[in-house]
Scaffold this motif. Structure first.
Motif, PDB file in Angstrom:
ATOM      1  N   VAL A   1      -2.692   5.310  -6.249  1.00  0.00           N
ATOM      2  CA  VAL A   1      -3.812   4.557  -5.681  1.00  0.00           C
ATOM      3  C   VAL A   1      -3.650   3.133  -6.197  1.00  0.00           C
ATOM      4  O   VAL A   1      -3.672   2.893  -7.412  1.00  0.00           O
ATOM      5  CB  VAL A   1      -5.162   5.163  -6.093  1.00  0.00           C
ATOM      6  N   LEU A   2      -3.460   2.204  -5.280  1.00  0.00           N
ATOM      7  CA  LEU A   2      -3.036   0.848  -5.640  1.00  0.00           C
ATOM      8  C   LEU A   2      -3.896  -0.194  -4.935  1.00  0.00           C
ATOM      9  O   LEU A   2      -4.514   0.103  -3.904  1.00  0.00           O
ATOM     10  CB  LEU A   2      -1.570   0.631  -5.225  1.00  0.00           C
ATOM     11  N   PRO A   3      -3.914  -1.430  -5.449  1.00  0.00           N
ATOM     12  CA  PRO A   3      -4.513  -2.509  -4.660  1.00  0.00           C
ATOM     13  C   PRO A   3      -3.893  -2.528  -3.271  1.00  0.00           C
ATOM     14  O   PRO A   3      -2.681  -2.300  -3.123  1.00  0.00           O
ATOM     15  CB  PRO A   3      -4.145  -3.761  -5.467  1.00  0.00           C
ATOM     16  N   PRO A   4      -4.684  -2.766  -2.231  1.00  0.00           N
ATOM     17  CA  PRO A   4      -4.182  -2.572  -0.856  1.00  0.00           C
ATOM     18  C   PRO A   4      -2.952  -3.399  -0.506  1.00  0.00           C
ATOM     19  O   PRO A   4      -2.079  -2.924   0.228  1.00  0.00           O
ATOM     20  CB  PRO A   4      -5.389  -2.958   0.014  1.00  0.00           C
ATOM     21  N   ASP A   5      -2.847  -4.618  -1.026  1.00  0.00           N
ATOM     22  CA  ASP A   5      -1.672  -5.418  -0.689  1.00  0.00           C
ATOM     23  C   ASP A   5      -0.414  -4.836  -1.323  1.00  0.00           C
ATOM     24  O   ASP A   5       0.664  -4.834  -0.705  1.00  0.00           O
ATOM     25  CB  ASP A   5      -1.868  -6.871  -1.131  1.00  0.00           C
ATOM     26  N   ILE A   6      -0.527  -4.309  -2.551  1.00  0.00           N
ATOM     27  CA  ILE A   6       0.620  -3.684  -3.207  1.00  0.00           C
ATOM     28  C   ILE A   6       0.996  -2.391  -2.487  1.00  0.00           C
ATOM     29  O   ILE A   6       2.183  -2.099  -2.278  1.00  0.00           O
ATOM     30  CB  ILE A   6       0.326  -3.414  -4.693  1.00  0.00           C
ATOM     31  N   ALA A   7      -0.005  -1.618  -2.086  1.00  0.00           N
ATOM     32  CA  ALA A   7       0.265  -0.387  -1.330  1.00  0.00           C
ATOM     33  C   ALA A   7       1.033  -0.702  -0.047  1.00  0.00           C
ATOM     34  O   ALA A   7       1.977   0.005   0.326  1.00  0.00           O
ATOM     35  CB  ALA A   7      -1.048   0.331  -1.007  1.00  0.00           C
ATOM     36  N   ASP A   8       0.641  -1.769   0.620  1.00  0.00           N
ATOM     37  CA  ASP A   8       1.316  -2.162   1.862  1.00  0.00           C
ATOM     38  C   ASP A   8       2.783  -2.483   1.618  1.00  0.00           C
ATOM     39  O   ASP A   8       3.660  -2.048   2.384  1.00  0.00           O
ATOM     40  CB  ASP A   8       0.597  -3.371   2.459  1.00  0.00           C
ATOM     41  N   TYR A   9       3.076  -3.214   0.553  1.00  0.00           N
ATOM     42  CA  TYR A   9       4.470  -3.552   0.258  1.00  0.00           C
ATOM     43  C   TYR A   9       5.287  -2.309  -0.105  1.00  0.00           C
ATOM     44  O   TYR A   9       6.464  -2.202   0.272  1.00  0.00           O
ATOM     45  CB  TYR A   9       4.548  -4.586  -0.860  1.00  0.00           C
ATOM     46  N   LEU A  10       4.678  -1.377  -0.829  1.00  0.00           N
ATOM     47  CA  LEU A  10       5.407  -0.143  -1.160  1.00  0.00           C
ATOM     48  C   LEU A  10       5.771   0.621   0.109  1.00  0.00           C
ATOM     49  O   LEU A  10       6.890   1.144   0.240  1.00  0.00           O
ATOM     50  CB  LEU A  10       4.574   0.746  -2.092  1.00  0.00           C
ATOM     51  N   LEU A  11       4.839   0.688   1.038  1.00  0.00           N
ATOM     52  CA  LEU A  11       5.113   1.407   2.280  1.00  0.00           C
ATOM     53  C   LEU A  11       6.181   0.718   3.117  1.00  0.00           C
ATOM     54  O   LEU A  11       6.914   1.367   3.867  1.00  0.00           O
ATOM     55  CB  LEU A  11       3.822   1.560   3.090  1.00  0.00           C
ATOM     56  N   ARG A  12       6.299  -0.593   2.986  1.00  0.00           N
ATOM     57  CA  ARG A  12       7.332  -1.308   3.746  1.00  0.00           C
ATOM     58  C   ARG A  12       8.740  -0.937   3.288  1.00  0.00           C
ATOM     59  O   ARG A  12       9.674  -0.925   4.097  1.00  0.00           O
ATOM     60  CB  ARG A  12       7.141  -2.822   3.585  1.00  0.00           C
ATOM     61  N   VAL A  13       8.891  -0.659   1.993  1.00  0.00           N
ATOM     62  CA  VAL A  13      10.240  -0.427   1.460  1.00  0.00           C
ATOM     63  C   VAL A  13      10.515   1.039   1.112  1.00  0.00           C
ATOM     64  O   VAL A  13      11.658   1.391   0.829  1.00  0.00           O
ATOM     65  CB  VAL A  13      10.499  -1.296   0.213  1.00  0.00           C
ATOM     66  N   ARG A  14       9.486   1.875   1.132  1.00  0.00           N
ATOM     67  CA  ARG A  14       9.706   3.289   0.825  1.00  0.00           C
ATOM     68  C   ARG A  14      10.644   3.907   1.845  1.00  0.00           C
ATOM     69  O   ARG A  14      10.558   3.621   3.048  1.00  0.00           O
ATOM     70  CB  ARG A  14       8.359   4.040   0.847  1.00  0.00           C
ATOM     71  N   LEU A  15      11.560   4.749   1.381  1.00  0.00           N
ATOM     72  CA  LEU A  15      12.454   5.417   2.316  1.00  0.00           C
ATOM     73  C   LEU A  15      11.655   6.248   3.314  1.00  0.00           C
ATOM     74  O   LEU A  15      10.697   6.929   2.931  1.00  0.00           O
ATOM     75  CB  LEU A  15      13.432   6.321   1.559  1.00  0.00           C
ATOM     76  N   PRO A  16      12.026   6.221   4.595  1.00  0.00           N
ATOM     77  CA  PRO A  16      11.292   7.009   5.581  1.00  0.00           C
ATOM     78  C   PRO A  16      11.313   8.502   5.251  1.00  0.00           C
ATOM     79  O   PRO A  16      12.326   9.032   4.804  1.00  0.00           O
ATOM     80  CB  PRO A  16      12.051   6.729   6.886  1.00  0.00           C
ATOM     81  N   PHE A  17      10.197   9.147   5.435  1.00  0.00           N
ATOM     82  CA  PHE A  17      10.095  10.601   5.318  1.00  0.00           C
ATOM     83  C   PHE A  17      10.442  11.114   3.918  1.00  0.00           C
ATOM     84  O   PHE A  17      10.972  12.220   3.769  1.00  0.00           O
ATOM     85  CB  PHE A  17      10.980  11.297   6.358  1.00  0.00           C
ATOM     86  N   SER A  18      10.158  10.332   2.883  1.00  0.00           N
ATOM     87  CA  SER A  18      10.501  10.785   1.530  1.00  0.00           C
ATOM     88  C   SER A  18       9.649  11.971   1.102  1.00  0.00           C
ATOM     89  O   SER A  18      10.061  12.761   0.245  1.00  0.00           O
ATOM     90  CB  SER A  18      10.352   9.636   0.528  1.00  0.00           C
ATOM     91  N   VAL A  19       8.449  12.090   1.670  1.00  0.00           N
ATOM     92  CA  VAL A  19       7.628  13.285   1.438  1.00  0.00           C
ATOM     93  C   VAL A  19       7.869  14.231   2.606  1.00  0.00           C
ATOM     94  O   VAL A  19       7.536  13.929   3.752  1.00  0.00           O
ATOM     95  CB  VAL A  19       6.136  12.921   1.343  1.00  0.00           C
ATOM     96  N   ASN A  20       8.458  15.374   2.307  1.00  0.00           N
ATOM     97  CA  ASN A  20       8.854  16.265   3.407  1.00  0.00           C
ATOM     98  C   ASN A  20       7.668  17.027   3.979  1.00  0.00           C
ATOM     99  O   ASN A  20       6.578  17.077   3.396  1.00  0.00           O
ATOM    100  CB  ASN A  20       9.978  17.207   2.967  1.00  0.00           C
ATOM    101  N   LEU A  21       7.906  17.634   5.114  1.00  0.00           N
ATOM    102  CA  LEU A  21       6.849  18.290   5.875  1.00  0.00           C
ATOM    103  C   LEU A  21       6.185  19.414   5.088  1.00  0.00           C
ATOM    104  O   LEU A  21       4.952  19.560   5.093  1.00  0.00           O
ATOM    105  CB  LEU A  21       7.434  18.810   7.194  1.00  0.00           C
TER     106      LEU A  21
END
Length: 369
Positions: free
Chosen positions: A241-261
């Motif tokens: 749980v992060l400040p919203p701007d930091i959360a946004d940047y993490l989502l930009r660079v996180r590998l796609p689908f790193s959390v599996n189904l």
């Protein structure tokens, strides 16, 4: 040219993670038919029955990709913890969030990260890998947090300050009031990352966890995992749980689908199974009290813990006690890698596992290794 010339300088000194012997290897080595693992702080009751049913139902869907960003899970987590949905980032274990935070916020060769010594090995590894200096403040007497020393290790180039609360391997914890006071004293650019992998086991959780007070500051990150209370260590699922701007940047660079189904489905089911969570908390609280009392009666120095494990100094050499436990089919955690070769850590097990551990400890103390 040497093969290492193709590898970054920061990587050359790394050594592979060296796990202890597996349960099967211990059975073979000591001629045992059963081994009890109390070394990794896993849920003593296993996995939720609801999780098991959901995983069985979802097995036929594993050929599909999960939805990007795991919106169902992050929405459920936001609702559970009363935080804005845009502040929640799910990860392949909370380790992924730690890795992303270092890579997103730290400038290699310039910035530093601050933590206590000893600390979680991932803080050490990921800062080193990214070419970032790790500064460590010493813990106080009996592993108490010297928060003044932690703040004093910061400067204007500090990007992250890691605080594991409750701490590992000691189980020591400070109230959220103290954590938020620390957040207000560190440099303005720095983020205080509160790793709450064990916070659900603290009594009462509301006193120690920063999660419910996330909105009181703009520089705090709270990490949680599904590996401990929820029994999903093998599926690798955590969140920040992060400040919203930091959360946004993490989502930009996180590998796609790193959390599996399957991990996402299991996480949703685990949040729903409140009866299993309550039973797990009760088992840990009961077992923690029992083990603390019995270990003290055997002459061990037991450190107070707000987690699902106990750290203790045995009355005999810790390395010999550790080996003696292995011979009796019990895997505890030796703490030499934490710089604490005279201590051991034991996870709280179920009733049968706790009794077996205590019987083995009594036999070692009474009869030798």
């Amino acid at each position: 040219m040497q093969p290492s010339d193709r590898v970054r300088e920061e990587v050359r000194g790394f050594t592979p993670y060296a796990p202890g012997l597996s349960m099967e290897e211990i059975k073979e080595k000591y001629g045992l038919s059963r081994v009890i693992k109390l070394a990794s702080n896993e849920n003593p009751l296993g996995a939720s029955p609801l999780v098991k049913r959901v995983l069985a139902r979802k097995a036929d869907t594993v050929f599909r990709y999960p939805r990007a960003g795991n919106p169902a899970l992050t929405a459920a987590l936001a609702a559970r913890h009363g935080v804005p949905r845009q502040c929640v980032v799910a990860g392949n274990g909370s380790d992924e969030i730690i890795d992303l935070l270092v890579r997103v916020t730290c400038r290699p060769g310039r910035d530093n990260v601050v933590a206590f010594d000893p600390c979680f090995s991932i803080y050490v590894q990921q800062t080193r890998l990214c070419g970032v200096t790790l500064r460590q403040a010493k813990l106080g007497d009996d592993f108490a947090f010297d928060l003044g020393a932690l703040a004093g290790a910061c400067d204007d180039d500090t990007a992250l300050v890691f605080l594991t609360n409750p701490d590992n391997p000691s189980g020591y914890a400070v109230p959220a009031d103290d954590v938020l006071a620390l957040a207000r004293t560190i440099p303005k650019r720095a983020l205080l990352v509160v790793d709450e992998a064990y916070a659900e086991f603290a009594e009462p959780e509301a006193v120690y966890s920063t999660m419910a007070r996330f909105n009181e500051t703009d520089n705090v990150v709270v990490l949680r995992t599904f590996s401990k209370l929820y029994g999903l260590a093998g599926l690798r699922l955590g969140f920040g749980v992060l400040p919203p701007d930091i959360a946004d940047y993490l989502l930009r660079v996180r590998l796609p689908f790193s959390v599996n189904l399957l991990a996402e489905a299991a996480g949703l089911a685990a949040l729903e199974d409140v009866d299993f969570v309550a039973a797990s908390l009760e088992a840990v609280a009961r077992g923690r009290t029992l083990l603390a009392e019995k270990l003290a009666a055997l002459g061990c120095k037991v450190f107070p813990s707000q987690a699902n494990f106990l750290m203790f100094t045995p009355p005999l050499p810790a390395a010999d006690v550790f080996e003696g436990l292995l011979k009796r089919g019990i895997i505890a955690r030796a703490l030499k890698s934490y710089g604490l070769p005279h201590m051991l850590r034991v996870s709280i097990g179920n009733d049968e596992e706790n009794d077996a551990f205590l019987a083995a400890m009594k036999d070692i103390v009474d009869s030798g290794f």
